[in-house]
Design a protein around this motif. Structure first.
Motif, PDB file in Angstrom:
ATOM      1  N   ILE A 192      -7.189  -0.394  10.286  1.00 60.37           N
ATOM      2  CA  ILE A 192      -7.129  -1.820   9.534  1.00 60.37           C
ATOM      3  C   ILE A 192      -8.207  -2.516   9.715  1.00 60.37           C
ATOM      4  CG2 ILE A 192      -5.611  -3.831   9.040  1.00 60.37           C
ATOM      5  CD1 ILE A 192      -3.094  -1.901   9.353  1.00 60.37           C
ATOM      6  N   LEU A 193      -8.714  -2.875  10.804  1.00 61.97           N
ATOM      7  CA  LEU A 193      -9.863  -3.724  11.005  1.00 61.97           C
ATOM      8  C   LEU A 193     -10.990  -3.149  10.406  1.00 61.97           C
ATOM      9  CD1 LEU A 193     -10.813  -6.230  12.487  1.00 61.97           C
ATOM     10  CD2 LEU A 193     -11.673  -4.788  14.443  1.00 61.97           C
ATOM     11  N   ALA A 194     -11.372  -1.882  10.512  1.00 67.84           N
ATOM     12  CA  ALA A 194     -12.371  -1.360   9.916  1.00 67.84           C
ATOM     13  C   ALA A 194     -12.322  -1.620   8.359  1.00 67.84           C
ATOM     14  CB  ALA A 194     -12.542   0.169  10.340  1.00 67.84           C
ATOM     15  N   ALA A 195     -11.283  -1.304   7.697  1.00 60.99           N
ATOM     16  CA  ALA A 195     -11.143  -1.629   6.457  1.00 60.99           C
ATOM     17  C   ALA A 195     -11.509  -3.000   6.126  1.00 60.99           C
ATOM     18  CB  ALA A 195      -9.799  -1.085   5.805  1.00 60.99           C
ATOM     19  N   VAL A 196     -10.763  -3.825   6.898  1.00 58.36           N
ATOM     20  CA  VAL A 196     -10.941  -5.371   6.474  1.00 58.36           C
ATOM     21  C   VAL A 196     -12.565  -5.723   6.653  1.00 58.36           C
ATOM     22  CG1 VAL A 196     -10.378  -7.662   7.148  1.00 58.36           C
ATOM     23  CG2 VAL A 196      -8.457  -5.815   6.990  1.00 58.36           C
ATOM     24  N   THR A 197     -13.159  -5.163   7.614  1.00 59.20           N
ATOM     25  CA  THR A 197     -14.567  -5.694   7.883  1.00 59.20           C
ATOM     26  C   THR A 197     -15.336  -4.960   6.957  1.00 59.20           C
ATOM     27  OG1 THR A 197     -14.821  -4.052   9.656  1.00 59.20           O
ATOM     28  CG2 THR A 197     -14.250  -6.268  10.315  1.00 59.20           C
ATOM     29  N   ALA A 198     -14.993  -3.713   6.479  1.00 60.54           N
ATOM     30  CA  ALA A 198     -15.868  -3.132   5.504  1.00 60.54           C
ATOM     31  C   ALA A 198     -15.829  -3.991   4.144  1.00 60.54           C
ATOM     32  CB  ALA A 198     -15.487  -1.756   5.333  1.00 60.54           C
ATOM     33  N   ALA A 199     -14.489  -4.567   4.078  1.00 61.72           N
ATOM     34  CA  ALA A 199     -14.440  -5.258   2.789  1.00 61.72           C
ATOM     35  C   ALA A 199     -15.406  -6.881   2.875  1.00 61.72           C
ATOM     36  CB  ALA A 199     -12.995  -5.504   2.307  1.00 61.72           C
TER      37      ALA A 199
END
Length: 139
Positions: free
Chosen positions: A18-25
Protein backbone atom coordinates in the motif's frame (compact mmCIF):
# COMPACT_ATOMS: atom_id res chain seq x y z
CA UNK A 1 6.37 -20.97 12.70
CA UNK A 2 4.39 -19.29 15.48
CA UNK A 3 1.02 -17.63 14.86
CA UNK A 4 2.37 -14.15 15.61
CA UNK A 5 4.88 -14.41 12.80
CA UNK A 6 2.30 -15.99 10.50
CA UNK A 7 0.09 -12.92 11.05
CA UNK A 8 2.94 -10.39 10.88
CA UNK A 9 4.39 -11.43 7.51
CA UNK A 10 1.20 -10.86 5.47
CA UNK A 11 0.46 -7.69 7.46
CA UNK A 12 3.89 -6.30 6.62
CA UNK A 13 3.33 -7.18 2.95
CA UNK A 14 0.04 -5.26 2.96
CA UNK A 15 1.71 -2.21 4.53
CA UNK A 16 4.62 -2.31 2.09
CA UNK A 17 2.45 -2.70 -1.00
CA UNK A 18 0.00 0.00 0.00
CA UNK A 19 2.82 2.41 0.82
CA UNK A 20 4.49 1.63 -2.52
CA UNK A 21 1.23 2.31 -4.39
CA UNK A 22 0.62 5.55 -2.51
CA UNK A 23 4.15 6.83 -3.05
CA UNK A 24 4.06 5.78 -6.73
CA UNK A 25 0.91 7.91 -7.05
CA UNK A 26 2.92 10.94 -5.89
CA UNK A 27 2.21 11.03 -2.17
CA UNK A 28 5.49 11.60 -0.34
CA UNK A 29 5.06 9.71 2.91
CA UNK A 30 7.12 7.29 4.98
CA UNK A 31 5.96 4.08 6.63
CA UNK A 32 6.30 5.66 10.09
CA UNK A 33 4.24 8.66 9.01
CA UNK A 34 1.62 6.39 7.44
CA UNK A 35 1.28 4.38 10.65
CA UNK A 36 0.44 7.57 12.54
CA UNK A 37 -1.72 9.04 9.77
CA UNK A 38 -3.94 5.97 9.48
CA UNK A 39 -4.78 6.24 13.17
CA UNK A 40 -6.22 9.75 12.94
CA UNK A 41 -9.94 9.50 13.58
CA UNK A 42 -12.59 11.10 11.36
CA UNK A 43 -13.14 13.96 13.81
CA UNK A 44 -9.46 14.33 14.71
CA UNK A 45 -7.34 12.71 17.38
CA UNK A 46 -5.20 14.03 20.22
CA UNK A 47 -1.47 13.54 19.89
CA UNK A 48 -1.29 11.39 23.03
CA UNK A 49 -3.93 9.04 21.59
CA UNK A 50 -2.05 8.83 18.28
CA UNK A 51 1.16 7.96 20.09
CA UNK A 52 -0.58 5.22 22.06
CA UNK A 53 -2.35 3.78 19.01
CA UNK A 54 0.84 3.83 16.90
CA UNK A 55 2.82 2.45 19.85
CA UNK A 56 5.41 5.22 19.76
CA UNK A 57 6.43 7.85 22.29
CA UNK A 58 4.58 11.15 22.41
CA UNK A 59 7.77 12.84 21.20
CA UNK A 60 8.02 10.51 18.19
CA UNK A 61 4.35 11.01 17.36
CA UNK A 62 4.83 14.77 17.65
CA UNK A 63 7.82 14.65 15.30
CA UNK A 64 5.87 12.58 12.76
CA UNK A 65 2.83 14.84 13.00
CA UNK A 66 5.10 17.87 12.46
CA UNK A 67 6.39 16.23 9.27
CA UNK A 68 2.88 15.34 8.13
CA UNK A 69 1.70 18.88 8.83
CA UNK A 70 4.56 20.42 6.82
CA UNK A 71 3.70 18.10 3.93
CA UNK A 72 0.03 19.12 4.10
CA UNK A 73 -1.42 15.78 5.18
CA UNK A 74 -2.69 16.85 8.60
CA UNK A 75 -3.59 20.01 10.46
CA UNK A 76 -3.80 20.84 14.13
CA UNK A 77 -7.07 22.35 15.25
CA UNK A 78 -8.54 23.31 18.64
CA UNK A 79 -10.31 20.50 20.46
CA UNK A 80 -13.94 21.64 20.85
CA UNK A 81 -14.23 19.64 24.10
CA UNK A 82 -11.13 21.20 25.72
CA UNK A 83 -9.91 24.67 24.82
CA UNK A 84 -6.38 23.87 25.96
CA UNK A 85 -6.02 20.76 23.78
CA UNK A 86 -5.45 20.36 20.05
CA UNK A 87 -6.61 17.69 17.66
CA UNK A 88 -4.73 16.32 14.69
CA UNK A 89 -7.05 16.12 11.70
CA UNK A 90 -6.44 14.78 8.18
CA UNK A 91 -6.61 17.20 5.27
CA UNK A 92 -8.13 16.84 1.83
CA UNK A 93 -4.63 16.07 0.51
CA UNK A 94 -4.39 13.02 2.78
CA UNK A 95 -7.89 11.91 1.82
CA UNK A 96 -6.84 11.91 -1.85
CA UNK A 97 -4.52 8.98 -1.07
CA UNK A 98 -7.36 6.82 0.28
CA UNK A 99 -8.67 5.59 -3.11
CA UNK A 100 -5.11 4.64 -4.10
CA UNK A 101 -4.67 2.64 -0.88
CA UNK A 102 -8.12 1.08 -1.20
CA UNK A 103 -7.44 -0.01 -4.80
CA UNK A 104 -4.18 -1.68 -3.79
CA UNK A 105 -5.91 -3.41 -0.87
CA UNK A 106 -8.54 -4.74 -3.27
CA UNK A 107 -5.79 -6.11 -5.55
CA UNK A 108 -4.09 -7.79 -2.58
CA UNK A 109 -7.32 -9.39 -1.39
CA UNK A 110 -8.11 -10.62 -4.90
CA UNK A 111 -4.63 -12.18 -5.17
CA UNK A 112 -4.98 -13.85 -1.79
CA UNK A 113 -8.44 -15.14 -2.64
CA UNK A 114 -7.14 -16.56 -5.92
CA UNK A 115 -4.31 -18.28 -4.03
CA UNK A 116 -6.27 -19.76 -1.10
CA UNK A 117 -9.79 -19.84 -2.53
CA UNK A 118 -12.96 -17.92 -1.81
CA UNK A 119 -14.10 -20.15 1.07
CA UNK A 120 -10.80 -19.93 2.92
CA UNK A 121 -10.58 -16.19 2.33
CA UNK A 122 -14.04 -15.78 3.87
CA UNK A 123 -13.02 -17.98 6.80
CA UNK A 124 -9.78 -16.03 7.25
CA UNK A 125 -11.63 -12.73 7.37
CA UNK A 126 -14.21 -14.10 9.83
CA UNK A 127 -11.52 -15.58 12.09
CA UNK A 128 -9.50 -12.36 12.11
CA UNK A 129 -12.61 -10.29 12.86
CA UNK A 130 -13.38 -12.60 15.78
CA UNK A 131 -9.81 -12.29 17.07
CA UNK A 132 -10.13 -8.52 16.77
CA UNK A 133 -12.94 -8.68 19.33
CA UNK A 134 -10.45 -9.76 21.99
CA UNK A 135 -7.22 -8.18 20.71
CA UNK A 136 -8.09 -4.69 19.41
CA UNK A 137 -8.14 -2.17 22.26
CA UNK A 138 -9.34 0.59 19.88
CA UNK A 139 -12.36 -1.30 18.61
Amino acid sequence: MNIGLLLFIPSREVENRILAAVTAAGFDITQAQARVLMRVGPDGTRLTELAEAAQVTKQTAGFLVDQLEKAGYVERVPDPTDGRARLVRVTAKAEEAVPVADAEMARIEAEWEQHIGKRRMTQLREALEMLGEITDPYR
